[in-house]
Design an enzyme around this catalytic site. Structure first.
Site, PDB file in Angstrom:
ATOM      1  NE  ARG A   1      -1.984  -2.285   3.071  1.00  0.00           N
ATOM      2  CZ  ARG A   1      -2.267  -3.151   4.448  1.00  0.00           C
ATOM      3  NH1 ARG A   1      -3.443  -2.609   4.660  1.00  0.00           N
ATOM      4  NH2 ARG A   1      -1.822  -3.956   4.881  1.00  0.00           N
TER       5      ARG A   1
ATOM      6  CE  LYS B   1       4.201  -2.530   6.127  1.00  0.00           C
ATOM      7  NZ  LYS B   1       2.579  -2.755   6.437  1.00  0.00           N
TER       8      LYS B   1
ATOM      9  N   GLY C   1       1.774 -14.523   4.547  1.00  0.00           N
ATOM     10  CA  GLY C   1       0.955 -13.962   5.603  1.00  0.00           C
ATOM     11  C   GLY C   1       1.337 -14.031   6.837  1.00  0.00           C
TER      12      GLY C   1
ATOM     13  CE  LYS D   1      37.316  19.032   1.396  1.00  0.00           C
ATOM     14  NZ  LYS D   1      37.983  18.177   0.405  1.00  0.00           N
TER      15      LYS D   1
ATOM     16  CB  ALA E   1      35.273  39.542   1.204  1.00  0.00           C
TER      17      ALA E   1
ATOM     18  CG  ASN F   1      40.554  21.919  -2.207  1.00  0.00           C
ATOM     19  OD1 ASN F   1      40.037  22.625  -3.151  1.00  0.00           O
ATOM     20  ND2 ASN F   1      39.678  21.324  -1.501  1.00  0.00           N
TER      21      ASN F   1
HETATM   22  C1  UD1 Z   1      -2.355  -6.909  10.599  1.00  0.00           C
HETATM   23  C2  UD1 Z   1      -3.602  -7.787  11.360  1.00  0.00           C
HETATM   24  C3  UD1 Z   1      -4.610  -6.771  11.574  1.00  0.00           C
HETATM   25  C4  UD1 Z   1      -4.197  -5.803  12.579  1.00  0.00           C
HETATM   26  C5  UD1 Z   1      -3.129  -5.099  11.928  1.00  0.00           C
HETATM   27  C6  UD1 Z   1      -2.642  -3.986  13.011  1.00  0.00           C
HETATM   28  C7  UD1 Z   1      -3.335 -10.068   9.876  1.00  0.00           C
HETATM   29  C8  UD1 Z   1      -3.963 -10.767   9.087  1.00  0.00           C
HETATM   30  N1  UD1 Z   1      -3.919  -8.758  10.228  1.00  0.00           N
HETATM   31  O1  UD1 Z   1      -2.948  -6.316   9.358  1.00  0.00           O
HETATM   32  O2  UD1 Z   1      -5.754  -7.878  12.399  1.00  0.00           O
HETATM   33  O3  UD1 Z   1      -5.263  -4.998  12.913  1.00  0.00           O
HETATM   34  O4  UD1 Z   1      -2.041  -5.788  11.613  1.00  0.00           O
HETATM   35  O5  UD1 Z   1      -1.556  -3.348  12.512  1.00  0.00           O
HETATM   36  O6  UD1 Z   1      -2.381 -10.024  10.645  1.00  0.00           O
HETATM   37  N2  UD1 Z   1       4.520  -9.548   7.667  1.00  0.00           N
HETATM   38  C9  UD1 Z   1       5.318 -10.847   7.463  1.00  0.00           C
HETATM   39  N3  UD1 Z   1       5.247 -11.640   6.565  1.00  0.00           N
HETATM   40  C10 UD1 Z   1       3.860 -11.620   6.078  1.00  0.00           C
HETATM   41  C11 UD1 Z   1       3.006 -10.640   5.826  1.00  0.00           C
HETATM   42  C12 UD1 Z   1       3.381  -9.671   6.920  1.00  0.00           C
HETATM   43  O7  UD1 Z   1       6.295 -10.712   8.158  1.00  0.00           O
HETATM   44  O8  UD1 Z   1       3.780 -12.663   5.215  1.00  0.00           O
HETATM   45  C13 UD1 Z   1       4.585  -8.502   8.368  1.00  0.00           C
HETATM   46  C14 UD1 Z   1       4.481  -7.039   7.877  1.00  0.00           C
HETATM   47  O9  UD1 Z   1       6.101  -6.633   7.157  1.00  0.00           O
HETATM   48  C15 UD1 Z   1       4.217  -6.152   9.015  1.00  0.00           C
HETATM   49  C16 UD1 Z   1       3.176  -7.174   9.925  1.00  0.00           C
HETATM   50  O10 UD1 Z   1       3.529  -8.535   9.375  1.00  0.00           O
HETATM   51  O11 UD1 Z   1       5.161  -5.657   9.847  1.00  0.00           O
HETATM   52  C17 UD1 Z   1       1.636  -7.036   9.450  1.00  0.00           C
HETATM   53  O12 UD1 Z   1       1.630  -7.124   8.203  1.00  0.00           O
HETATM   54  P1  UD1 Z   1       0.339  -6.033   7.533  1.00  0.00           P
HETATM   55  O13 UD1 Z   1       0.407  -6.671   6.195  1.00  0.00           O
HETATM   56  O14 UD1 Z   1       0.782  -4.835   7.777  1.00  0.00           O
HETATM   57  O15 UD1 Z   1      -0.870  -6.467   8.486  1.00  0.00           O
HETATM   58  P2  UD1 Z   1      -2.033  -5.546   8.147  1.00  0.00           P
HETATM   59  O16 UD1 Z   1      -2.983  -5.537   7.142  1.00  0.00           O
HETATM   60  O17 UD1 Z   1      -1.676  -4.212   8.961  1.00  0.00           O
HETATM   61 CA    CA Z   2       0.221  -3.086   9.173  1.00  0.00          CA
END
Ligand code: UD1
Ligand code: CA
Length: 484
Positions: free
Chosen positions: A31, A38, A95, A370, A399, A405
């Site tokens: 996003r 990020k 995820g 510098k 001035a 250099n």
């Molecule tokens: C997530 C939660 C949501 C919560 C929100 C709070 C889930 C499914 N949802 O959503 O309920 O309200 O955080 O901020 O968890 N990441 C990984 N590996 C992955 C995917 C993500 O390490 O495969 C990490 C991302 O880098 C991030 C964190 O997990 O730092 C959260 O992921 P993000 O995609 O931001 O989740 P949200 O949509 O914000």
């Molecule tokens: Ca998040």
């Protein structure tokens, strides 16, 4: 008994447990529409992930910290390599549930794991510790940190067993929530505590049957609930701490919150900051009491400002050490430099890396420096370039003086000893030494060393042609065609 470091946050209930922290930082951050991961975007002057790690390191209950990385893993690892965390690689990011699946081996030696979202940089050690303690006291299998938000949109919603119960039935993601569920303002913060044994006994029950086709860690709430395990929510009164940075607008909001917190902290410590909303001060910057910072000033990196200084508007100062009583006039840009006690710099001075301005010295309008040392009480007040130079005490640099250099291949040094007077518009062709107390005549091009107490003249002698201009005008008038 081992002593607790003062800056670490004490735990009462988890003392006998083996606790790890896992920070989820493998996501791409779609996003943000960015080519950078990020968690490496900066807020408050450092990467989002570095803030989360800093909070995690202050939690005394945790023996080890793991960062789960994946998207651009090498860059993320390099950016936080010196933070003392261990890394777990989530090669494909399927995820938040999948992130914990791949960390199974790393986490299995522990009793409890505190899971943090790597994209929520305002979290504090106190809140993380509170979550861990609450989890232990509740003897829960899963504890999630929740918060009541004015605008809960985008976050997962917490479905409690009943309004008053700490127990949770499920977390529903925004995309899957019914109109009724969307009205719930209690959100899942993305911070959790789990019993490690139970987490890995049941994590295989997660499925990818959801809007993103991912394994959601949030679904563990429903999984445990169905398995009759205890899932609870701890609602934090510090709702601001859980805010995430999924979009540019959210990120900029977090940055503003961090900046304002830093300004308030400095003001509490005795620094005046006019219009703090316009100032950008990084978290590691130090400023001593009775210094005044005017609007639109940036103090960055490891900058240190002494007491009784005034930093006037529109200065951008990075990794620079400023002693007490220094006046920095408007529009200066400085990097990796030092300014001695009582010196004056600006307006519009540019101190490039390695500039060392002595006590009580003056660097003035449109002066660029510098890798140079300007001794105590010396002055370079106007339109000058001083690079690779060592300038003694009580020197006056006129001035328009320029140290030449660079010969196109190598840099050469200019040494100007104590008490030298360099007249305006001198060109000093390095390597060169101008001896103690010498004078350099204005407009000189100096190519050879100047002995102490001598005068160096390096310019063409002036000649006068009396009446030349009058004759020239007469000749021009005679050549002009007649009008009419
Ligand atoms: C997530 C939660 C949501 C919560 C929100 C709070 C889930 C499914 N949802 O959503 O309920 O309200 O955080 O901020 O968890 N990441 C990984 N590996 C992955 C995917 C993500 O390490 O495969 C990490 C991302 O880098 C991030 C964190 O997990 O730092 C959260 O992921 P993000 O995609 O931001 O989740 P949200 O949509 O914000
Ligand atoms: Ca998040």
């Amino acid at each position: 008994m081992a002593k607790t470091p003062e800056n670490k946050h004490k735990s009462s209930t988890t003392a006998s447990q083996r606790v790890a922290i896992a920070i989820m930082a493998a996501g791409k951050g779609t996003r943000l529409k960015s080519k950078h991961p990020k968690v490496l975007h900066e807020v408050g002057g450092k990467p989002i992930l570095a803030h989360v790690i800093a909070a995690a390191k202050k939690v005394v209950a945790a023996q080890d910290i793991f960062a789960i990385i994946g998207h651009e893993a090498d860059r993320v690892r390099a950016a936080v390599a010196d933070c003392g965390v261990q890394f777990v690689l989530q090669a494909d990011q399927r995820g938040t549930g999948h992130a914990l699946m791949v960390a199974r081996e790393a986490l299995s030696p522990y009793d409890q794991v505190i899971v943090l979202s790597g994209d929520a940089p305002l979290i504090t050690a106190e809140t993380i510790q509170g979550l861990s303690d609450f989890h232990a006291a509740q003897k829960a299998t899963m504890t999630l940190l929740s918060a009541e938000l004015q605008d809960p949109s985008g976050y997962g919603r917490v479905i409690r067993k009943s309004a008053k119960s700490p127990e949770v039935r499920a977390i529903v993601e925004e995309k899957a929530a019914s109109a009724q569920q969307k009205k719930i303002r209690e959100i899942n913060s993305g911070f959790y505590a789990f019993s490690v044994g139970e987490l890995y006994a049941h994590i295989g029950d997660l499925t990818t049957q959801n809007a993103h086709g991912e394994y959601y860690l949030t679904d563990m709430a429903g999984v445990f609930h169905r398995a009759r395990k205890k899932v609870v929510a701890m609602k934090t009164p510090q709702a601001g701490e859980v805010l995430g940075s999924n979009t540019r607008a959210e990120m900029v909001d977090l940055d503003a919150r961090l900046r304002m917190a830093k300004c308030l902290q400095l003001m509490n410590d005795g620094v005046t900051i006019f219009y703090p909303a316009t100032c950008v001060i990084d978290s590691d910057v130090e400023v001593a009491p009775d210094t005044v910072i005017e609007p639109f000033v940036q103090l960055l990196g490891k900058t240190k400002v002494g007491g009784d200084c005034r930093i006037r508007s529109y200065c951008v100062i990075k990794n620079t050490e400023i002693a007490d009583g220094v006046m920095v006039l408007p529009g200066c840009v400085m990097d990796d430099s030092r300014i001695g006690k009582g010196a004056t710099v600006g307006p519009f001075s540019r101190l490039r890396p390695g500039s060392d301005i002595g006590e009580g010295a003056h660097v003035g309008n449109f002066v660029e420096t510098k890798k140079m040392k300007l001794g105590k009480g010396s002055k370079a007040n106007h339109l000058t370039y001083l690079g690779d130079a060592e300038i003694g005490e009580g020197v006056n640099v006129g001035a328009g003086t320029i140290t030449c250099n660079y010969d196109g291949v190598h840099k050469h040094k200019t040494v100007i000893e104590d008490g030298v007077f360099v007249g305006s518009d001198a060109t000093l062709v390095a390597p060169l030494t101008i001896g103690k107390g010498a004078y350099v005549a204005a407009g000189s091009c100096i190519t050879d060393d100047v002995p102490a107490d001598s005068l160096a003249l390096g310019r063409a002698r002036q000649t006068i042609k009396e009446g030349w201009a009058r004759e020239k005008r007469g000749a021009q008038a005679a050549q002009k065609p007649k009008q009419g």
